[in-house]
Design a protein around this motif. Structure first.
Motif, PDB file in Angstrom:
ATOM      1  N   UNK A  13       4.317  -7.067   0.348  1.00  0.00           N
ATOM      2  CA  UNK A  13       4.807  -5.742   0.729  1.00  0.00           C
ATOM      3  C   UNK A  13       5.958  -5.910   1.705  1.00  0.00           C
ATOM      4  N   UNK A  14       6.811  -4.913   1.768  1.00  0.00           N
ATOM      5  CA  UNK A  14       7.900  -4.962   2.737  1.00  0.00           C
ATOM      6  C   UNK A  14       7.422  -4.416   4.075  1.00  0.00           C
ATOM      7  N   UNK A  15       8.137  -4.770   5.120  1.00  0.00           N
ATOM      8  CA  UNK A  15       7.805  -4.228   6.436  1.00  0.00           C
ATOM      9  C   UNK A  15       7.980  -2.714   6.453  1.00  0.00           C
ATOM     10  N   UNK A  16       8.938  -2.229   5.686  1.00  0.00           N
ATOM     11  CA  UNK A  16       9.202  -0.794   5.659  1.00  0.00           C
ATOM     12  C   UNK A  16       8.056   0.022   5.113  1.00  0.00           C
ATOM     13  N   UNK A  17       7.312  -0.516   4.145  1.00  0.00           N
ATOM     14  CA  UNK A  17       6.229   0.270   3.547  1.00  0.00           C
ATOM     15  C   UNK A  17       5.075   0.472   4.522  1.00  0.00           C
ATOM     16  N   UNK A  18       4.904  -0.464   5.439  1.00  0.00           N
ATOM     17  CA  UNK A  18       3.816  -0.341   6.413  1.00  0.00           C
ATOM     18  C   UNK A  18       4.047   0.828   7.358  1.00  0.00           C
ATOM     19  N   UNK A  19       5.317   1.226   7.500  1.00  0.00           N
ATOM     20  CA  UNK A  19       5.643   2.374   8.361  1.00  0.00           C
ATOM     21  C   UNK A  19       5.805   3.674   7.578  1.00  0.00           C
ATOM     22  N   UNK A  20       6.008   3.569   6.271  1.00  0.00           N
ATOM     23  CA  UNK A  20       6.374   4.752   5.486  1.00  0.00           C
ATOM     24  C   UNK A  20       5.198   5.470   4.848  1.00  0.00           C
ATOM     25  N   UNK A  21       4.095   4.770   4.620  1.00  0.00           N
ATOM     26  CA  UNK A  21       2.980   5.386   3.894  1.00  0.00           C
ATOM     27  C   UNK A  21       1.707   5.347   4.719  1.00  0.00           C
ATOM     28  N   UNK A  22       0.767   6.198   4.336  1.00  0.00           N
ATOM     29  CA  UNK A  22      -0.537   6.229   5.001  1.00  0.00           C
ATOM     30  C   UNK A  22      -1.405   5.090   4.487  1.00  0.00           C
ATOM     31  N   UNK A  23      -2.519   4.798   5.168  1.00  0.00           N
ATOM     32  CA  UNK A  23      -3.416   3.730   4.672  1.00  0.00           C
ATOM     33  C   UNK A  23      -3.929   3.983   3.258  1.00  0.00           C
ATOM     34  N   UNK A  24      -4.276   5.237   2.944  1.00  0.00           N
ATOM     35  CA  UNK A  24      -4.738   5.547   1.593  1.00  0.00           C
ATOM     36  C   UNK A  24      -3.640   5.298   0.567  1.00  0.00           C
ATOM     37  N   UNK A  25      -2.423   5.673   0.912  1.00  0.00           N
ATOM     38  CA  UNK A  25      -1.296   5.459   0.002  1.00  0.00           C
ATOM     39  C   UNK A  25      -0.995   3.974  -0.162  1.00  0.00           C
ATOM     40  N   UNK A  26      -1.115   3.222   0.929  1.00  0.00           N
ATOM     41  CA  UNK A  26      -0.891   1.780   0.848  1.00  0.00           C
ATOM     42  C   UNK A  26      -1.948   1.131  -0.043  1.00  0.00           C
ATOM     43  N   UNK A  27      -3.172   1.619   0.016  1.00  0.00           N
ATOM     44  CA  UNK A  27      -4.212   1.112  -0.882  1.00  0.00           C
ATOM     45  C   UNK A  27      -3.814   1.322  -2.343  1.00  0.00           C
ATOM     46  N   UNK A  28      -3.251   2.503  -2.631  1.00  0.00           N
ATOM     47  CA  UNK A  28      -2.807   2.782  -3.995  1.00  0.00           C
ATOM     48  C   UNK A  28      -1.719   1.826  -4.440  1.00  0.00           C
ATOM     49  N   UNK A  29      -0.780   1.540  -3.545  1.00  0.00           N
ATOM     50  CA  UNK A  29       0.322   0.625  -3.845  1.00  0.00           C
ATOM     51  C   UNK A  29      -0.206  -0.781  -4.111  1.00  0.00           C
ATOM     52  N   UNK A  30      -1.079  -1.260  -3.248  1.00  0.00           N
ATOM     53  CA  UNK A  30      -1.619  -2.617  -3.413  1.00  0.00           C
ATOM     54  C   UNK A  30      -2.484  -2.703  -4.670  1.00  0.00           C
ATOM     55  N   UNK A  31      -3.241  -1.641  -4.947  1.00  0.00           N
ATOM     56  CA  UNK A  31      -4.070  -1.630  -6.157  1.00  0.00           C
ATOM     57  C   UNK A  31      -3.193  -1.719  -7.405  1.00  0.00           C
ATOM     58  N   UNK A  32      -2.032  -1.066  -7.391  1.00  0.00           N
ATOM     59  CA  UNK A  32      -1.086  -1.163  -8.512  1.00  0.00           C
ATOM     60  C   UNK A  32      -0.653  -2.616  -8.716  1.00  0.00           C
ATOM     61  N   UNK A  33      -0.345  -3.315  -7.629  1.00  0.00           N
ATOM     62  CA  UNK A  33       0.084  -4.708  -7.752  1.00  0.00           C
ATOM     63  C   UNK A  33      -1.057  -5.605  -8.217  1.00  0.00           C
ATOM     64  N   UNK A  34      -2.261  -5.335  -7.748  1.00  0.00           N
ATOM     65  CA  UNK A  34      -3.417  -6.093  -8.225  1.00  0.00           C
ATOM     66  C   UNK A  34      -3.660  -5.833  -9.715  1.00  0.00           C
ATOM     67  N   UNK A  35      -3.324  -4.625 -10.166  1.00  0.00           N
ATOM     68  CA  UNK A  35      -3.459  -4.308 -11.592  1.00  0.00           C
ATOM     69  C   UNK A  35      -2.526  -5.173 -12.427  1.00  0.00           C
ATOM     70  N   UNK A  36      -1.305  -5.409 -11.932  1.00  0.00           N
ATOM     71  CA  UNK A  36      -0.396  -6.312 -12.645  1.00  0.00           C
ATOM     72  C   UNK A  36      -1.025  -7.708 -12.791  1.00  0.00           C
TER      73      UNK A  36
END
Length: 283
Positions: free
Chosen positions: A111-134
């Motif tokens: 993940x980029x440093x910017x995403x840690x500031x831009x999204x909520x924890x729930x949203x970050x979970x969604x992002x990481x889950x998408x990458x784990x899906x790949x």
């Protein structure tokens, strides 16, 4: 349905490879082009993780350096039934994320440093889950096979352009030969990019299952798309397709260029996730 589309497109690429090989130089030329493409992509497949991390300027982090991020990845990968991937952080202000690695045992989630500031924890979970899906879907392997087929078609076209067809190709009309040489690599690239777009849809759906929060992923995608248009990222176009949203969105176009996009339209991705949130059977 997504898998059926990808299968049909892969079959189309294979058929196109056979047609180009047969027209230009017969079976020997087909084998030569395929061997060359396999060799090139074999190296990329096994060296991909370290190459991609270097191109993004990312650094591997451990549990002590990024405890919350590490714990989140660990929790979600257990839900997905995956081994623990390497976790990395890229020093970019633009909010984004990507996964790489040749298989689940050698995977990287970054993940980029910017995403840690831009999204909520729930949203970050969604992002990481998408990458784990790949990773779960083994998309790196699929895209390597796709790149091999597309590369073989391109190799054949270049061979035919510079050296002409084999002696048994003289019955092919010159206009047809020229058209094939010019259009076959373009068609292969369009199909390759279409497969990439379909895998993004699939990763959204599987990622939503892993996190259990399709709306959180949809909300994150909105923020990532806005960030990509607003904040440039200095990254090579060669690795841009790996990112969750196109990191070069600020310099990309629309209209006809959508056929040459590695990512599907954001509004369509969000609409599918919203439908999935309303009805899990919608996928």
């Amino acid at each position: 349905m997504n898998n059926v589309k990808v299968f049909l497109m892969m079959a189309g690429l294979t058929a196109l490879l056979g047609a180009v090989g047969s027209m230009i130089s017969g079976q020997s030329g087909l084998v030569m082009a395929l061997v060359l493409a396999v060799g090139m992509n074999f190296f990329a497949y096994f060296a991909s993780a370290q190459m991609v991390l270097r191109m993004y300027g990312a650094q591997v982090v451990d549990q002590a350096q990024a405890p919350e991020l590490y714990a989140m990845v660990d929790r979600l990968r257990q839900r997905a039934g995956l081994p623990m991937p390497t976790v990395a952080l890229a020093p970019h202000v633009q909010p984004n994320a990507f996964a790489t690695g040749r298989d689940p045992e050698h995977a990287v989630v970054c993940v980029t440093e910017g995403i840690l500031r831009a999204v909520s924890p729930d949203e970050l979970e969604g992002v990481i889950a998408h990458e784990l899906a790949h990773i779960k879907n083994r998309d790196m392997l699929l895209m390597t096979v796709t790149a091999t087929l597309a590369g073989a078609i391109s190799n054949l076209a270049h061979f035919g352009f510079f050296f002409g067809g084999g002696r048994d190709r003289r019955d092919v009309h010159p206009f047809v030969m020229i058209a094939m040489l010019l259009l076959a690599p373009l068609a292969a690239m369009v199909v390759q990019l279409a497969i990439s777009r379909q895998r993004e849809f699939k990763a959204d759906a599987v990622g939503a299952q892993i996190s259990g929060r399709p709306r959180s992923l949809a909300n994150a995608l909105r923020k990532l798309e806005m960030g990509a248009h607003r904040i440039p990222m200095d990254v090579s176009p060669a690795v841009a397709p790996l990112a969750q949203v196109n990191p070069l969105a600020a310099v990309s176009g629309g209209g006809f260029t959508k056929w040459f996009s590695t990512h599907p339209p954001m509004e369509e991705r969000i609409a599918r996730l919203e439908a999935l949130a309303r009805d899990p059977a919608a996928r």
